[in-house]
Motif scaffolding. Structure first.
Motif, PDB file in Angstrom:
ATOM      1  N   GLN A 341     136.187 -49.543  59.057  1.00 33.16           N
ATOM      2  CA  GLN A 341     134.780 -48.766  58.995  1.00 33.16           C
ATOM      3  C   GLN A 341     134.716 -47.977  57.620  1.00 33.16           C
ATOM      4  OE1 GLN A 341     134.974 -46.447  62.651  1.00 33.16           O
ATOM      5  NE2 GLN A 341     133.630 -47.637  63.656  1.00 33.16           N
ATOM      6  N   ARG A 342     136.051 -47.789  56.909  1.00 36.12           N
ATOM      7  CA  ARG A 342     135.873 -46.888  55.800  1.00 36.12           C
ATOM      8  C   ARG A 342     135.932 -47.965  54.643  1.00 36.12           C
ATOM      9  NH1 ARG A 342     140.096 -44.456  54.615  1.00 36.12           N
ATOM     10  NH2 ARG A 342     141.512 -45.026  56.527  1.00 36.12           N
ATOM     11  N   MET A 343     136.003 -49.308  55.061  1.00 40.61           N
ATOM     12  CA  MET A 343     136.042 -50.373  53.763  1.00 40.61           C
ATOM     13  C   MET A 343     134.500 -50.313  53.376  1.00 40.61           C
ATOM     14  SD  MET A 343     138.408 -53.148  55.469  1.00 40.61           S
ATOM     15  CE  MET A 343     137.710 -54.489  54.264  1.00 40.61           C
ATOM     16  N   ALA A 344     134.537 -50.617  51.828  1.00 37.58           N
ATOM     17  CA  ALA A 344     133.305 -50.936  51.192  1.00 37.58           C
ATOM     18  C   ALA A 344     132.982 -52.368  51.198  1.00 37.58           C
ATOM     19  CB  ALA A 344     133.488 -50.279  49.873  1.00 37.58           C
ATOM     20  N   TYR A 345     131.822 -52.802  51.675  1.00 40.13           N
ATOM     21  CA  TYR A 345     131.469 -54.412  52.045  1.00 40.13           C
ATOM     22  C   TYR A 345     130.476 -54.270  50.977  1.00 40.13           C
ATOM     23  CZ  TYR A 345     133.882 -54.021  56.153  1.00 40.13           C
ATOM     24  OH  TYR A 345     135.009 -53.711  57.173  1.00 40.13           O
ATOM     25  N   ARG A 346     130.508 -55.403  49.990  1.00 39.76           N
ATOM     26  CA  ARG A 346     129.425 -55.572  48.907  1.00 39.76           C
ATOM     27  C   ARG A 346     129.130 -57.117  48.621  1.00 39.76           C
ATOM     28  NH1 ARG A 346     134.307 -52.990  45.918  1.00 39.76           N
ATOM     29  NH2 ARG A 346     133.735 -50.827  46.475  1.00 39.76           N
ATOM     30  N   ILE A 347     127.654 -57.218  48.212  1.00 36.51           N
ATOM     31  CA  ILE A 347     127.205 -58.567  48.125  1.00 36.51           C
ATOM     32  C   ILE A 347     125.907 -58.584  47.159  1.00 36.51           C
ATOM     33  CG2 ILE A 347     125.159 -58.067  50.006  1.00 36.51           C
ATOM     34  CD1 ILE A 347     125.635 -60.833  50.719  1.00 36.51           C
ATOM     35  N   GLY A 348     125.833 -59.441  46.345  1.00 30.33           N
ATOM     36  CA  GLY A 348     124.695 -59.662  45.298  1.00 30.33           C
ATOM     37  C   GLY A 348     124.507 -60.966  44.877  1.00 30.33           C
ATOM     38  N   ALA A 349     123.623 -60.941  43.923  1.00 31.39           N
ATOM     39  CA  ALA A 349     123.224 -62.318  43.381  1.00 31.39           C
ATOM     40  C   ALA A 349     122.516 -62.300  42.061  1.00 31.39           C
ATOM     41  CB  ALA A 349     122.233 -63.032  44.460  1.00 31.39           C
ATOM     42  N   TYR A 350     122.544 -63.291  41.113  1.00 30.97           N
ATOM     43  CA  TYR A 350     121.955 -63.110  39.794  1.00 30.97           C
ATOM     44  C   TYR A 350     121.390 -64.530  39.563  1.00 30.97           C
ATOM     45  CZ  TYR A 350     126.419 -65.148  38.373  1.00 30.97           C
ATOM     46  OH  TYR A 350     127.391 -65.994  38.334  1.00 30.97           O
ATOM     47  N   TYR A 351     120.529 -64.442  38.390  1.00 34.34           N
ATOM     48  CA  TYR A 351     120.080 -65.457  37.671  1.00 34.34           C
ATOM     49  C   TYR A 351     119.734 -65.453  36.221  1.00 34.34           C
ATOM     50  CZ  TYR A 351     116.815 -69.315  36.049  1.00 34.34           C
ATOM     51  OH  TYR A 351     116.119 -70.099  35.338  1.00 34.34           O
ATOM     52  N   ASN A 352     120.281 -66.148  35.487  1.00 32.11           N
ATOM     53  CA  ASN A 352     120.388 -65.923  34.133  1.00 32.11           C
ATOM     54  C   ASN A 352     119.753 -67.017  33.214  1.00 32.11           C
ATOM     55  OD1 ASN A 352     121.416 -64.858  31.574  1.00 32.11           O
ATOM     56  ND2 ASN A 352     123.218 -65.892  31.798  1.00 32.11           N
ATOM     57  N   ASP A 353     118.746 -66.688  32.441  1.00 33.33           N
ATOM     58  CA  ASP A 353     118.347 -67.680  31.236  1.00 33.33           C
ATOM     59  C   ASP A 353     119.211 -67.500  30.067  1.00 33.33           C
ATOM     60  OD1 ASP A 353     116.511 -69.725  32.138  1.00 33.33           O
ATOM     61  OD2 ASP A 353     114.809 -68.181  32.196  1.00 33.33           O
ATOM     62  N   ASP A 354     120.226 -68.088  29.679  1.00 28.37           N
ATOM     63  CA  ASP A 354     121.138 -67.671  28.590  1.00 28.37           C
ATOM     64  C   ASP A 354     120.539 -67.736  27.381  1.00 28.37           C
ATOM     65  OD1 ASP A 354     123.518 -66.546  28.022  1.00 28.37           O
ATOM     66  OD2 ASP A 354     124.578 -68.641  28.390  1.00 28.37           O
ATOM     67  N   TYR A 355     121.465 -67.089  26.299  1.00 24.36           N
ATOM     68  CA  TYR A 355     120.944 -67.243  25.011  1.00 24.36           C
ATOM     69  C   TYR A 355     121.136 -68.789  24.170  1.00 24.36           C
ATOM     70  CZ  TYR A 355     125.783 -66.971  22.930  1.00 24.36           C
ATOM     71  OH  TYR A 355     127.050 -67.405  22.266  1.00 24.36           O
ATOM     72  N   LEU A 356     121.722 -69.659  24.805  1.00 26.12           N
ATOM     73  CA  LEU A 356     122.197 -70.770  24.136  1.00 26.12           C
ATOM     74  C   LEU A 356     120.987 -71.884  24.412  1.00 26.12           C
ATOM     75  CD1 LEU A 356     125.822 -71.266  24.571  1.00 26.12           C
ATOM     76  CD2 LEU A 356     124.649 -70.642  22.734  1.00 26.12           C
ATOM     77  N   LYS A 357     120.381 -72.423  23.603  1.00 25.52           N
ATOM     78  CA  LYS A 357     119.564 -73.741  23.534  1.00 25.52           C
ATOM     79  C   LYS A 357     120.117 -75.036  22.691  1.00 25.52           C
ATOM     80  CE  LYS A 357     114.854 -74.746  23.371  1.00 25.52           C
ATOM     81  NZ  LYS A 357     113.306 -74.269  22.656  1.00 25.52           N
ATOM     82  N   ILE A 358     120.711 -75.908  23.723  1.00 25.21           N
ATOM     83  CA  ILE A 358     121.582 -76.950  22.892  1.00 25.21           C
ATOM     84  C   ILE A 358     120.538 -78.190  22.943  1.00 25.21           C
ATOM     85  CG2 ILE A 358     123.645 -78.221  23.505  1.00 25.21           C
ATOM     86  CD1 ILE A 358     124.654 -76.044  24.807  1.00 25.21           C
ATOM     87  N   MET A 359     120.562 -78.623  21.933  1.00 26.34           N
ATOM     88  CA  MET A 359     119.464 -80.057  21.773  1.00 26.34           C
ATOM     89  C   MET A 359     118.176 -79.866  22.503  1.00 26.34           C
ATOM     90  SD  MET A 359     122.430 -82.912  21.943  1.00 26.34           S
ATOM     91  CE  MET A 359     123.142 -82.253  23.313  1.00 26.34           C
ATOM     92  N   GLY A 360     117.641 -78.941  22.317  1.00 30.90           N
ATOM     93  CA  GLY A 360     116.368 -78.476  22.941  1.00 30.90           C
ATOM     94  C   GLY A 360     116.367 -78.016  24.620  1.00 30.90           C
ATOM     95  N   ASN A 361     117.565 -77.912  25.046  1.00 36.18           N
ATOM     96  CA  ASN A 361     117.779 -77.505  26.537  1.00 36.18           C
ATOM     97  C   ASN A 361     118.425 -76.218  26.681  1.00 36.18           C
ATOM     98  OD1 ASN A 361     117.049 -80.530  27.730  1.00 36.18           O
ATOM     99  ND2 ASN A 361     118.795 -80.776  26.101  1.00 36.18           N
ATOM    100  N   ARG A 362     117.714 -75.392  27.609  1.00 32.95           N
ATOM    101  CA  ARG A 362     118.240 -74.022  27.885  1.00 32.95           C
ATOM    102  C   ARG A 362     119.338 -74.122  28.863  1.00 32.95           C
ATOM    103  NH1 ARG A 362     114.988 -69.512  26.967  1.00 32.95           N
ATOM    104  NH2 ARG A 362     116.986 -68.488  27.775  1.00 32.95           N
TER     105      ARG A 362
END
Length: 424
Positions: A341-362
């Motif tokens: 009961q004292r344990m910490a339970y964690r969850i998450g999610a993310y989405y990232n449009d990165d800084y690289l654009k390779i041959m016109g593709n993100r």
């Protein structure tokens, strides 16, 4: 006082030793890291990675948060924190019908935090800014080409923060250092092997400014708003390209050289987050973050040898503005319950449009995370074990599709170093 001083010096030496270790960032293994400065890090610890990488509005005082230096002010006047983390990454990649599996990992970060006075705290440590790692080959007419890359840029930082009436302000000053090495081995069928090596050596300073405001909604509930800003700047260092005939004993021939200043840079970066925390018999926290970086305005002028077709491996990429969304939460069922009961339970999610654009593709990334915080017998020190699934690919053309499964482990030492025992 002598014992306290010895502990501070010991902790500082541990951090310094890690800072001076060239391989003090986790290994990566992806062809996408051959472009630009490599794969970016977000200054997140193991605990934060378990919650999708949030942290701009986090200020618990029990964990170090280098994402927003304003959080250092939340540490109490008796506590010393030391946090280090490592991870193992398993990658499954696919390029058309070709499939590959690889494994990498290593030390990820090392940080410590301590109080200055009742309303001020400080932190020192090292975290990765970028990581580079890849190895692949392909056939060309009358031969083959092998591509390899290693290295990255590390951030050795010192931060300080203060708080007044719910508002905290902080700043990190970092020394950014590291080498990025991109090698192209040409293996013609009718002659010996040739190495074209591109090296970037970064030696630079940087700054991150952070602010947090906490509103007490009730005795058990509070909401925190966090903001960070990193100004755009020109990089300092140098870069060069050498050419070497591997079958001979001659030294490499430098075919290109230039200083980084004025030709390479880093962007204006903004981070914003909001968190809601409830603390009573049970404890829970939710946070949402947004990161925006103006990479499209950054100068990046790599050296090319137009007379050598193999040098084209360094071309084909440009920068685009980076936008990342992340959400995460933590739940402790019963603060004074049994061990589970004292344990910490964690969850998450993310989405990232990165800084690289390779041959016109993100390049895009998205992932889900989870983890647990395990108390040690001393109760305050915590072991954080996290799991992450991540997908990386390009759009609209997929290019190379990558799926990762990461396991991260962080140990957060929480010590009472500044408590004076009463003499009876």
């Amino acid at each position: 006082m002598k014992k306290i001083f010895k502990k501070i010096v010991t902790g500082a030496l541990l951090v310094a030793a890690a800072v001076l270790t060239p391989a003090a960032h986790a290994d990566v293994n992806t062809p996408y890291s051959m472009y630009g400065y490599g794969i970016l890090g977000d200054r997140a610890t193991s605990l934060q990675r378990q919650m999708g990488g949030v942290g701009y509005a986090m200020n618990s005082g029990r964990q170090i948060n280098a994402m927003n230096p304003a959080s250092y002010a939340s540490i109490d006047s008796l506590t010393f924190l030391f946090d280090l983390g490592a991870d193992v990454s398993m990658l499954w990649s696919q390029d058309g019908s070709a499939k590959e599996h690889s494994t990498g990992g290593g030390l990820d970060y090392v940080t410590m935090q301590f109080p200055i006075c009742k309303f001020m705290g400080a932190s020192i440590g090292m975290i990765p800014y970028t990581s580079v790692g890849y190895a692949f080959g392909n056939e060309i007419k009358h031969g083959a080409v092998e591509n390899q890359g290693t290295g990255g840029i590390n951030m050795a930082y010192l931060g300080v923060a203060g708080t007044f009436k719910g508002v905290s302000l902080g700043v990190n000053v970092s020394y950014n250092f590291g080498n990025i090495i991109n090698d192209v081995y040409s293996n013609p069928s009718n002659s010996g092997q040739t190495l074209l090596e591109h090296v970037m050596e970064v030696r630079d300073w940087d700054i991150v400014i952070g602010a947090q405001y906490t509103a007490r909604l009730s005795r058990e509930d509070r909401m925190t708003f966090g903001l960070t800003y990193t100004p755009a700047k020109s990089l300092h260092g140098r870069t060069w390209v050498t050419l070497q005939e591997m079958q001979t004993e001659t030294l490499p021939d430098t075919v290109g050289y230039q200083k980084l200043k004025g030709l390479y840079g880093t962007p204006n970066s903004f981070g914003f987050g909001v968190s809601y925390r409830h603390e009573r018999s049970s404890r829970w926290m939710l946070e949402a973050d947004v990161t925006y970086q103006q990479w499209s305005k950054v100068k990046y002028s790599p050296i090319y040898r137009t007379d050598d077709p193999q040098a084209m491996v360094f071309q084909g990429a440009e920068f685009a503005d980076r936008l990342k969304y992340a959400v995460g939460g933590e739940w402790v069922p019963k603060v004074r319950g049994n061990y589970a009961q004292r344990m910490a339970y964690r969850i998450g999610a993310y989405y990232n449009d990165d800084y690289l654009k390779i041959m016109g593709n993100r390049v895009r990334e998205y992932g889900v995370t989870c983890g647990v915080g395990l108390h040690t017998p001393q109760d305050k020190t915590m072991i954080n074990i996290g799991f992450e699934w991540k997908n990386r690919s390009a759009h609209p053309a997929k290019l190379i599709g990558e799926n990762y499964f990461n396991i991260s482990v962080g140990v957060n030492f929480n010590e009472l170093w500044f408590w004076q025992r009463k003499i009876r």
